[in-house]
Write a protein that holds these residues in place. Structure first.
Motif, PDB file in Angstrom:
ATOM      1  N   VAL A  11     -85.053 -28.474 103.304  1.00 53.78           N
ATOM      2  CA  VAL A  11     -85.625 -28.701 101.975  1.00 53.78           C
ATOM      3  C   VAL A  11     -87.139 -28.862 102.099  1.00 53.78           C
ATOM      4  CG1 VAL A  11     -85.681 -30.202  99.942  1.00 53.78           C
ATOM      5  CG2 VAL A  11     -83.496 -29.752 101.094  1.00 53.78           C
ATOM      6  N   ALA A  12     -87.561 -29.703 103.050  1.00 55.68           N
ATOM      7  CA  ALA A  12     -88.993 -29.977 103.211  1.00 55.68           C
ATOM      8  C   ALA A  12     -89.768 -28.702 103.530  1.00 55.68           C
ATOM      9  CB  ALA A  12     -89.204 -31.024 104.300  1.00 55.68           C
TER      10      ALA A  12
ATOM     11  N   LEU B 203     -80.616 -30.801 107.020  1.00 57.13           N
ATOM     12  CA  LEU B 203     -80.742 -30.306 105.640  1.00 57.13           C
ATOM     13  C   LEU B 203     -82.068 -30.769 105.027  1.00 57.13           C
ATOM     14  CD1 LEU B 203     -79.754 -28.945 103.092  1.00 57.13           C
ATOM     15  CD2 LEU B 203     -78.287 -30.930 102.641  1.00 57.13           C
ATOM     16  N   ARG B 204     -82.437 -32.007 105.313  1.00 59.34           N
ATOM     17  CA  ARG B 204     -83.711 -32.514 104.796  1.00 59.34           C
ATOM     18  C   ARG B 204     -84.882 -31.651 105.285  1.00 59.34           C
ATOM     19  NH1 ARG B 204     -88.423 -34.595 104.988  1.00 59.34           N
ATOM     20  NH2 ARG B 204     -89.022 -36.353 103.656  1.00 59.34           N
TER      21      ARG B 204
ATOM     22  N   LEU C 198     -81.481 -22.784 103.736  1.00 56.59           N
ATOM     23  CA  LEU C 198     -80.742 -23.590 102.760  1.00 56.59           C
ATOM     24  C   LEU C 198     -79.486 -22.867 102.298  1.00 56.59           C
ATOM     25  CD1 LEU C 198     -83.677 -24.956 100.572  1.00 56.59           C
ATOM     26  CD2 LEU C 198     -82.059 -26.342 101.896  1.00 56.59           C
ATOM     27  N   GLU C 199     -79.652 -21.594 101.967  1.00 53.56           N
ATOM     28  CA  GLU C 199     -78.487 -20.860 101.471  1.00 53.56           C
ATOM     29  C   GLU C 199     -77.412 -20.775 102.546  1.00 53.56           C
ATOM     30  OE1 GLU C 199     -79.312 -17.147  99.570  1.00 53.56           O
ATOM     31  OE2 GLU C 199     -77.185 -16.777  99.163  1.00 53.56           O
TER      32      GLU C 199
ATOM     33  N   LEU D 150     -85.108 -25.872  96.176  1.00 52.39           N
ATOM     34  CA  LEU D 150     -86.483 -25.367  96.278  1.00 52.39           C
ATOM     35  C   LEU D 150     -87.325 -25.773  95.073  1.00 52.39           C
ATOM     36  CD1 LEU D 150     -85.712 -21.755  97.587  1.00 52.39           C
ATOM     37  CD2 LEU D 150     -86.730 -23.631  98.897  1.00 52.39           C
TER      38      LEU D 150
ATOM     39  N   ASN E 274     -70.265 -29.861 106.512  1.00 48.34           N
ATOM     40  CA  ASN E 274     -70.763 -29.223 107.739  1.00 48.34           C
ATOM     41  C   ASN E 274     -70.647 -30.154 108.945  1.00 48.34           C
ATOM     42  OD1 ASN E 274     -71.343 -26.705 106.724  1.00 48.34           O
ATOM     43  ND2 ASN E 274     -73.513 -27.126 106.348  1.00 48.34           N
TER      44      ASN E 274
ATOM     45  N   GLY F 274     -88.932 -25.776 102.617  1.00 48.57           N
ATOM     46  CA  GLY F 274     -88.736 -24.751 101.585  1.00 48.57           C
ATOM     47  C   GLY F 274     -88.093 -23.497 102.151  1.00 48.57           C
ATOM     48  N   ASP F 275     -87.196 -23.689 103.120  1.00 48.95           N
ATOM     49  CA  ASP F 275     -86.567 -22.568 103.826  1.00 48.95           C
ATOM     50  C   ASP F 275     -85.389 -22.023 103.021  1.00 48.95           C
ATOM     51  OD1 ASP F 275     -85.140 -20.891 105.518  1.00 48.95           O
ATOM     52  OD2 ASP F 275     -85.305 -22.203 107.266  1.00 48.95           O
ATOM     53  N   ALA F 276     -85.666 -21.048 102.162  1.00 49.29           N
ATOM     54  CA  ALA F 276     -84.644 -20.514 101.245  1.00 49.29           C
ATOM     55  C   ALA F 276     -83.438 -19.963 102.006  1.00 49.29           C
ATOM     56  CB  ALA F 276     -85.255 -19.419 100.372  1.00 49.29           C
TER      57      ALA F 276
ATOM     58  N   PHE G 283     -76.901 -22.923 105.014  1.00 45.79           N
ATOM     59  CA  PHE G 283     -76.320 -24.268 105.155  1.00 45.79           C
ATOM     60  C   PHE G 283     -75.272 -24.510 104.060  1.00 45.79           C
ATOM     61  CE2 PHE G 283     -76.023 -28.848 104.913  1.00 45.79           C
ATOM     62  CZ  PHE G 283     -76.263 -29.298 106.198  1.00 45.79           C
ATOM     63  N   PHE G 284     -75.638 -24.187 102.821  1.00 44.10           N
ATOM     64  CA  PHE G 284     -74.724 -24.406 101.695  1.00 44.10           C
ATOM     65  C   PHE G 284     -73.513 -23.467 101.779  1.00 44.10           C
ATOM     66  CE2 PHE G 284     -78.697 -25.706  99.058  1.00 44.10           C
ATOM     67  CZ  PHE G 284     -78.682 -26.968  99.645  1.00 44.10           C
ATOM     68  N   ARG G 285     -73.776 -22.225 102.203  1.00 43.02           N
ATOM     69  CA  ARG G 285     -72.687 -21.245 102.268  1.00 43.02           C
ATOM     70  C   ARG G 285     -71.675 -21.621 103.353  1.00 43.02           C
ATOM     71  NH1 ARG G 285     -72.494 -16.920  99.512  1.00 43.02           N
ATOM     72  NH2 ARG G 285     -74.751 -16.846  99.125  1.00 43.02           N
ATOM     73  N   ASP G 286     -72.177 -22.040 104.520  1.00 41.63           N
ATOM     74  CA  ASP G 286     -71.273 -22.499 105.584  1.00 41.63           C
ATOM     75  C   ASP G 286     -70.383 -23.616 105.073  1.00 41.63           C
ATOM     76  OD1 ASP G 286     -72.402 -20.745 107.342  1.00 41.63           O
ATOM     77  OD2 ASP G 286     -73.581 -22.229 108.438  1.00 41.63           O
ATOM     78  N   SER G 287     -70.988 -24.550 104.364  1.00 40.49           N
ATOM     79  CA  SER G 287     -70.249 -25.706 103.862  1.00 40.49           C
ATOM     80  C   SER G 287     -69.206 -25.272 102.849  1.00 40.49           C
ATOM     81  CB  SER G 287     -71.242 -26.690 103.247  1.00 40.49           C
ATOM     82  OG  SER G 287     -70.587 -27.837 102.776  1.00 40.49           O
ATOM     83  N   LYS G 288     -69.621 -24.421 101.929  1.00 44.09           N
ATOM     84  CA  LYS G 288     -68.685 -23.947 100.908  1.00 44.09           C
ATOM     85  C   LYS G 288     -67.504 -23.225 101.544  1.00 44.09           C
ATOM     86  CE  LYS G 288     -68.338 -20.649  97.031  1.00 44.09           C
ATOM     87  NZ  LYS G 288     -67.409 -21.423  96.198  1.00 44.09           N
TER      88      LYS G 288
ATOM     89  N   ALA H 228     -69.116 -29.454  97.157  1.00 46.99           N
ATOM     90  CA  ALA H 228     -69.605 -28.584  98.240  1.00 46.99           C
ATOM     91  C   ALA H 228     -69.076 -27.153  98.079  1.00 46.99           C
ATOM     92  CB  ALA H 228     -69.213 -29.136  99.609  1.00 46.99           C
TER      93      ALA H 228
END
Lengths: 290, 290
Positions: B267-268, B263-264, B275-276, A243, A204, B270-272, B278-283, A231
């Protein structure tokens, strides 16, 4: 191996993807299992699993799928694990062992253990193996060969059930390691969850670097692609891991950030000696695990 | 290809390691070069280069090595580049082209260009290819096949010399991209230097994690090993790169740290959903470069 006695009479695999499908293939190759029943809410994936012969039969319902099974393997997202155990619990045969392959253990074991009916047993497990691909089409019989599988018994876990699950993973080619669930979650936070967080953030960051009009990802070569392979992993699965192992992940992210900050200081200071030592320490540690 | 006319009559390679040795092998395979002279301060490596036939002849001195060469390829640590150019300058034949394979360009081009005698020309270059191994024993003819090579001409660079260097890399199998040296340094800071800093810091962080009595690196599997492969790269080379591209490396380290911090926070919290996403954009970005 295919001549050995199947010590699992009927295995029900809930979630026949890369992990569940590869275990099914490995146990069949090893002659460790009599019959394999597949259960999956993704109907197309389940149909493919049956067509590929990864499972002998696709179950229409969870109740039918686990009926008469002496072993149930759960390979569903870690946040879905307890819900699935609650759903299958009334349908489990006496003596049935339920085990899982989830990447987080403390919360999973604590949630699933109390849901098990008397005379059945839950054994938490986590094979340290995988690829960035998903689905039964990506599964293969040798995925677990030479890999470690961590089992995380609770104080109440039946020792015979634990031994049977260990035997199952050994039949799949793995070396079994026992660990308490909390230690497991810290260890995988370090060796697996942290690298995924780093890789996702790195891609990202590079994609979001807008100094030039073109995306600079197009200049990436093999090194970058290898480095960021993870990734490409399933976002929903990693959302759940982040989570469910929040404390472990945060601890390791902060631990990494401290080392990264230390390296940044060495670069900023132009500290040739310090940089070389930092890189050399890392190379030595990394070369030692080859 | 081996029937084509050698458009480089005599090539001197200074530093016959992975990069220089692979270029020599590739050009010989392509029939692009008449004679190849090897120069290396590591005598054992130079002897091996001659024994392997990577070079036709090992030169005893730099002066002898570059004498009569129409092309000199420098593959030495980036901080040593200008010193080598200063050393060879008095011995270069008229019309000689000197080019390099260093991972940093702005400082190298700025330092080397003014040192070139009249009638000769320096062309900065950087093949985006490599492995974590070093030395002529690790070199191979196809290293540059299908890879990009960035050439970084200055305003004063002779166009014919530039065209000849481009032809050399094309003969080695690469696609040539022209870029100004400053842009080059930012692009490689992102796609190469940053990943190395991250990998080095990650290995040190995991090795330095002391919550348990045992080193947890022993639990690492293929994913971790692949991810940290680049942390096995040569520490002295990366020390020099970090020093020579300090500004670019620092900018990208801070840019990455901002994304990692974001990203931290997810995680802190607990934003589901966050997070998804963030990970999806990266993927998606990562899958797009496959």
């Amino acid at each position: 191996m295919s001549g050995s006695v199947p010590f699992i009479r009927r295995l029900a695999v809930i979630g026949v993807g890369l992990i569940g499908g590869s275990l099914a293939r490995a146990l069949r190759t090893a002659g460790a299992v009599g019959e394999i029943i597949g259960i999956d809410r993704d109907e197309a994936n389940l149909r493919q699993a049956a067509e590929l012969g990864v499972v002998d039969r696709a179950a229409a319902t969870v109740a039918e799928g686990v009926a008469g099974a002496d072993m149930v393997f759960l390979s569903v997202p870690v946040r879905a694990m307890a819900g699935v155990v609650r759903e299958i619990a009334p349908h489990l045969a006496a003596g049935c062992i339920v085990t899982d392959g989830g990447s987080v253990k403390a919360e999973v074991v604590a949630a699933c253990d109390p849901l098990m009916p008397a005379g059945t047993c839950f054994v938490g497990g986590h094979p340290i193996a995988g690829t960035e691909h998903s689905g039964v089409g990506a599964s293969f019989a040798t995925l677990y060969q030479g890999k470690r599988c961590i089992l995380t018994p609770a104080a109440t876990t039946d020792r015979d059930a634990l031994a049977t699950v260990a035997r199952m993973w050994e039949a799949a080619g793995s070396e079994v390691v026992l660990m308490d669930p909390e230690k497991h979650d810290r260890v995988v936070a370090a060796i697996s969850h942290l690298p995924h967080m780093v890789a996702y953030a790195l891609v990202n960051a590079v994609e979001g670097y807008d100094r030039f009009e073109e995306s600079i990802l197009r200049y990436s070569a093999g090194g970058f692609r290898d480095f960021t392979r993870i990734a490409s992993s399933d976002p929903a699965m990693w959302r759940d891991i982040a989570l469910m192992n929040r404390e472990g992940v945060l601890e390791m992210m902060d631990h990494f950030a401290a080392y990264f900050g230390q390296l940044r200081s060495l670069v900023a200071a132009g500290d040739a000696e310090g940089l070389e030592r930092f890189f050399r320490d890392s190379k030595e540690s990394r070369d030692a695990i080859l």
